[in-house]
Design an enzyme around this catalytic site. Structure first.
Site, PDB file in Angstrom:
ATOM      1  N   THR A  33       0.833  -1.209   0.000  1.00  0.00           N
ATOM      2  CA  THR A  33       0.000   0.000   0.000  1.00  0.00           C
ATOM      3  C   THR A  33       0.867   1.259   0.000  1.00  0.00           C
ATOM      4  O   THR A  33       0.686   2.159  -0.823  1.00  0.00           O
ATOM      5  CB  THR A  33      -0.890  -0.007   1.267  1.00  0.00           C
ATOM      6  OG1 THR A  33      -1.577  -1.248   1.283  1.00  0.00           O
ATOM      7  CG2 THR A  33      -1.883   1.120   1.250  1.00  0.00           C
ATOM      8  N   GLU A 149       9.799  10.491   8.739  1.00  0.00           N
ATOM      9  CA  GLU A 149       8.575  11.266   9.004  1.00  0.00           C
ATOM     10  C   GLU A 149       7.326  10.391   8.891  1.00  0.00           C
ATOM     11  O   GLU A 149       6.363  10.565   9.641  1.00  0.00           O
ATOM     12  CB  GLU A 149       8.491  12.442   8.013  1.00  0.00           C
ATOM     13  CG  GLU A 149       7.379  13.418   8.279  1.00  0.00           C
ATOM     14  CD  GLU A 149       7.550  14.179   9.592  1.00  0.00           C
ATOM     15  OE1 GLU A 149       6.779  13.886  10.524  1.00  0.00           O
ATOM     16  OE2 GLU A 149       8.443  15.038   9.695  1.00  0.00           O
ATOM     17  N   ILE A 156       1.000  13.919   9.155  1.00  0.00           N
ATOM     18  CA  ILE A 156       1.307  15.096   9.973  1.00  0.00           C
ATOM     19  C   ILE A 156       2.823  15.262  10.064  1.00  0.00           C
ATOM     20  O   ILE A 156       3.504  14.341  10.525  1.00  0.00           O
ATOM     21  CB  ILE A 156       0.737  14.924  11.399  1.00  0.00           C
ATOM     22  CG1 ILE A 156      -0.761  14.619  11.365  1.00  0.00           C
ATOM     23  CG2 ILE A 156       1.030  16.157  12.239  1.00  0.00           C
ATOM     24  CD1 ILE A 156      -1.357  14.283  12.730  1.00  0.00           C
ATOM     25  N   GLU A 210      -6.285  -3.898  10.549  1.00  0.00           N
ATOM     26  CA  GLU A 210      -5.645  -5.030   9.888  1.00  0.00           C
ATOM     27  C   GLU A 210      -6.375  -6.320  10.286  1.00  0.00           C
ATOM     28  O   GLU A 210      -7.050  -6.367  11.318  1.00  0.00           O
ATOM     29  CB  GLU A 210      -4.205  -5.177  10.393  1.00  0.00           C
ATOM     30  CG  GLU A 210      -3.425  -3.899  10.446  1.00  0.00           C
ATOM     31  CD  GLU A 210      -2.586  -3.693   9.212  1.00  0.00           C
ATOM     32  OE1 GLU A 210      -2.427  -4.657   8.445  1.00  0.00           O
ATOM     33  OE2 GLU A 210      -2.128  -2.568   9.020  1.00  0.00           O
ATOM     34  N   ASP A 221       1.521  -0.126  18.752  1.00  0.00           N
ATOM     35  CA  ASP A 221       1.835   0.760  17.625  1.00  0.00           C
ATOM     36  C   ASP A 221       1.947   2.206  18.124  1.00  0.00           C
ATOM     37  O   ASP A 221       2.880   2.931  17.757  1.00  0.00           O
ATOM     38  CB  ASP A 221       0.727   0.628  16.564  1.00  0.00           C
ATOM     39  CG  ASP A 221       0.914   1.613  15.424  1.00  0.00           C
ATOM     40  OD1 ASP A 221       1.722   1.321  14.522  1.00  0.00           O
ATOM     41  OD2 ASP A 221       0.273   2.685  15.443  1.00  0.00           O
ATOM     42  N   LYS A 225       5.339   4.821  18.241  1.00  0.00           N
ATOM     43  CA  LYS A 225       5.369   6.218  17.778  1.00  0.00           C
ATOM     44  C   LYS A 225       5.727   7.160  18.924  1.00  0.00           C
ATOM     45  O   LYS A 225       6.477   8.124  18.737  1.00  0.00           O
ATOM     46  CB  LYS A 225       4.007   6.582  17.179  1.00  0.00           C
ATOM     47  CG  LYS A 225       3.678   5.794  15.914  1.00  0.00           C
ATOM     48  CD  LYS A 225       2.218   5.936  15.544  1.00  0.00           C
ATOM     49  CE  LYS A 225       1.856   5.104  14.323  1.00  0.00           C
ATOM     50  NZ  LYS A 225       0.416   4.927  14.146  1.00  0.00           N
ATOM     51  N   GLY A 322      -2.908   5.355   5.681  1.00  0.00           N
ATOM     52  CA  GLY A 322      -3.346   5.436   4.286  1.00  0.00           C
ATOM     53  C   GLY A 322      -2.180   5.577   3.337  1.00  0.00           C
ATOM     54  O   GLY A 322      -1.102   6.048   3.709  1.00  0.00           O
TER      55      GLY A 322
HETATM   56  N1  HSE Z   1      -1.924   0.878  12.066  1.00  0.00           N
HETATM   57  C1  HSE Z   1      -1.567   2.269  12.121  1.00  0.00           C
HETATM   58  C2  HSE Z   1      -2.711   3.065  12.706  1.00  0.00           C
HETATM   59  C3  HSE Z   1      -1.221   2.739  10.727  1.00  0.00           C
HETATM   60  O1  HSE Z   1      -3.829   2.531  12.811  1.00  0.00           O
HETATM   61  O2  HSE Z   1      -2.517   4.215  13.088  1.00  0.00           O
HETATM   62  C4  HSE Z   1      -0.341   3.949  10.649  1.00  0.00           C
HETATM   63  O3  HSE Z   1       0.775   3.904  11.456  1.00  0.00           O
END
Ligand code: HSE
Length: 456
Positions: A33, A149, A156, A210, A221, A225, A322
């Site tokens: 993707t 980034e 963002i 997913e 996740d 970040k 996305g």
């Molecule tokens: N799986 C992540 C989310 C995708 O839902 O934010 C982008 O990092």
């Protein structure tokens, strides 16, 4: 109207300018993707990108698992291979874009690319959160850039904001909605009164989550970040293993409803804060006031707030997932790579915002050192008597209550749901009190404890 006007100005349409500088030769690993989105946006916007960089960015080679499928996506000039090492070892490639994901082979490939003197662009937050120290040190030693980034809140430009836009500031905290999947699920739970499982199924059906949503719904996740945000905000190493993480899998729809009655909503927040007792690094469902800006962030959108001493509070909002929103960030990193040619590494924007010799391993505070307001829900029988006893017991323990709400429990007609919103309380104290209350005969269950944040 706007489009008509825009179309009539030929100056607004950038065609590929003649660039005197040699093109930036890109090798990409992965054409899923994000990879396909990056290829598409680079093709579509080649003119405007070159008008900004003064240099063309050309994808020369792509490593993929399925060659035939890839041949339907890229034009014939792009060399396709099923060997990712052919990309990272090719002397004709200046920069490797890693969009394959994972932390095993991806780590090996990124380190190999760096050892070959190539810059790297990646959107792989798990890779950098877990192996960032090793990867950034290798890049530093080789004098190459590792740009990422796209790894945090994709569309963002929050890494750029922290590293460059806010470079004058002491940053006090960073907090945000940095996972689109969980924000979509929570928005659905709130808007439709759905339980977690039903909202997750809906998110999967619509392609927001997913097939294996574990990393998202368990909060990992967001923790990946947050690790990168904290490193850039405070000049600390990446320390994923020290982030306190709670996901949303056990969140009860009843709490979202009862919090709503009191003027709050529940969001999965990543919070990194500098405090006198150490850095707070935490991801968990959090109550915020329903009129707070972050409470207006719905669906799969992301938003990050940064509090710093000179700029004050700044806020950043955009798509958190996305193909093209991620491509936008990946290509912005390629544009930055175009601009580092001929600069000494020490004059470039540092990988983690601070010069490597200025990075300090500040202590990370344990979660029970946190002082926070809390939402508590207890399911009780004989509410009139139990609530009076409860308030007395909490007062003696030093937990003061700001708001109280008692409703019939929808799951059991004999029970009541008692919701208490506390004043700021040390988590250590709260846990001790909850352990005692769990033994009370009238308390049928400790349904929920959620932290609250004002973020102002
Ligand atoms: N799986 C992540 C989310 C995708 O839902 O934010 C982008 O990092």
């Amino acid at each position: 109207m706007y489009q008509d006007q825009h179309a009539s100005f030929s100056v607004g349409q950038h065609t590929q300018p003649a660039c005197a500088v040699a093109p930036l030769r890109v090798g990409m690993i992965g054409l899923g993707t994000v990879g396909a989105g990056t290829y598409r946006v680079l093709q579509r916007n080649a003119g405007v990108i070159a008008a900004r960089t003064g240099r063309r960015i050309e994808i020369r080679m792509v490593a993929v698992r399925h060659l035939a499928r890839a041949a339907g996506i890229v034009t014939p000039e792009v060399l396709l291979t099923d060997d990712p090492f052919a990309v990272v070892n090719d002397p004709g490639i200046d920069v490797v874009v890693e969009v394959m994901g994972g932390t095993g082979l991806a780590r090996e490939l990124v380190l190999q690319a760096i050892s070959q003197g190539k810059h790297v662009v990646t959107a792989n937050k798990a890779l950098l959160a877990e192996h960032g120290s090793e990867i950034f040190a290798a890049a530093q030693a080789q004098g190459v850039v590792v740009a990422y980034e796209g790894a945090v809140a994709v569309s963002i430009p929050i890494i750029k904001a922290l590293r460059e836009g806010l470079a004058a500031n002491h940053i006090q905290w960073v907090a945000g909605i940095i996972n689109g999947t969980t924000n979509y699920i929570l928005s659905e739970m709130q808007a439709k009164g759905l339980g977690f499982a039903a909202a997750l199924a809906e998110a999967q059906r619509l392609g927001y989550a997913e097939a294996d949503p574990a990393l998202d719904v368990q909060g990992l996740d967001a923790a990946h970040k947050l690790t990168l945000l904290a490193a850039n905000a405070f000049g600390v190493p990446v320390r994923f293993d020290q982030v306190y993480v709670e996901g949303i899998t056990t969140l009860d729809a009843l709490d979202i409803r009862l919090a709503g009655r009191l003027g709050y909503c529940v969001k999965l927040l990543g919070i990194a804060r500098r405090t006198p007792h150490g850095l707070e690094l935490r991801v968990h469902p959090t109550l915020i006031a329903a009129d707070h800006l972050l409470a207006q962030v719905h669906g799969a959108m992301n938003a990050v707030l940064v509090k710093s001493d000179a700029a004050g509070i700044t806020m950043y909002y955009g798509a958190g997932a996305g193909a093209e929103p991620t491509a936008s960030a990946v290509i912005a990193d390629l544009v930055d790579v175009c601009r580092v040619a001929g600069t000494a590494p020490r004059q470039r924007v540092p990988h983690l915002a601070f010069q490597p010799d200025a990075i300090q391993a500040l202590p990370v505070a344990a979660i029970d050192a946190l002082e926070s307001r809390y939402y508590l829900r207890l399911d009780v029988v004989n509410p009139a008597r139990t609530v009076a006893q409860l308030l007395g017991h909490l007062a003696v323990a030093g937990v003061s209550v700001q708001q109280l709400d008692v409703t019939e429990h929808p799951g059991d007609p004999g029970w009541s749901a008692v919701v208490l919103l506390t004043d700021p309380t040390p988590e250590r104290v709260l846990r001790g009190v909850l352990a005692e209350l769990a033994q009370w005969p009238n308390v049928m269950g400790f349904a929920s404890t959620l932290r609250m944040e004002a973020l102002n």
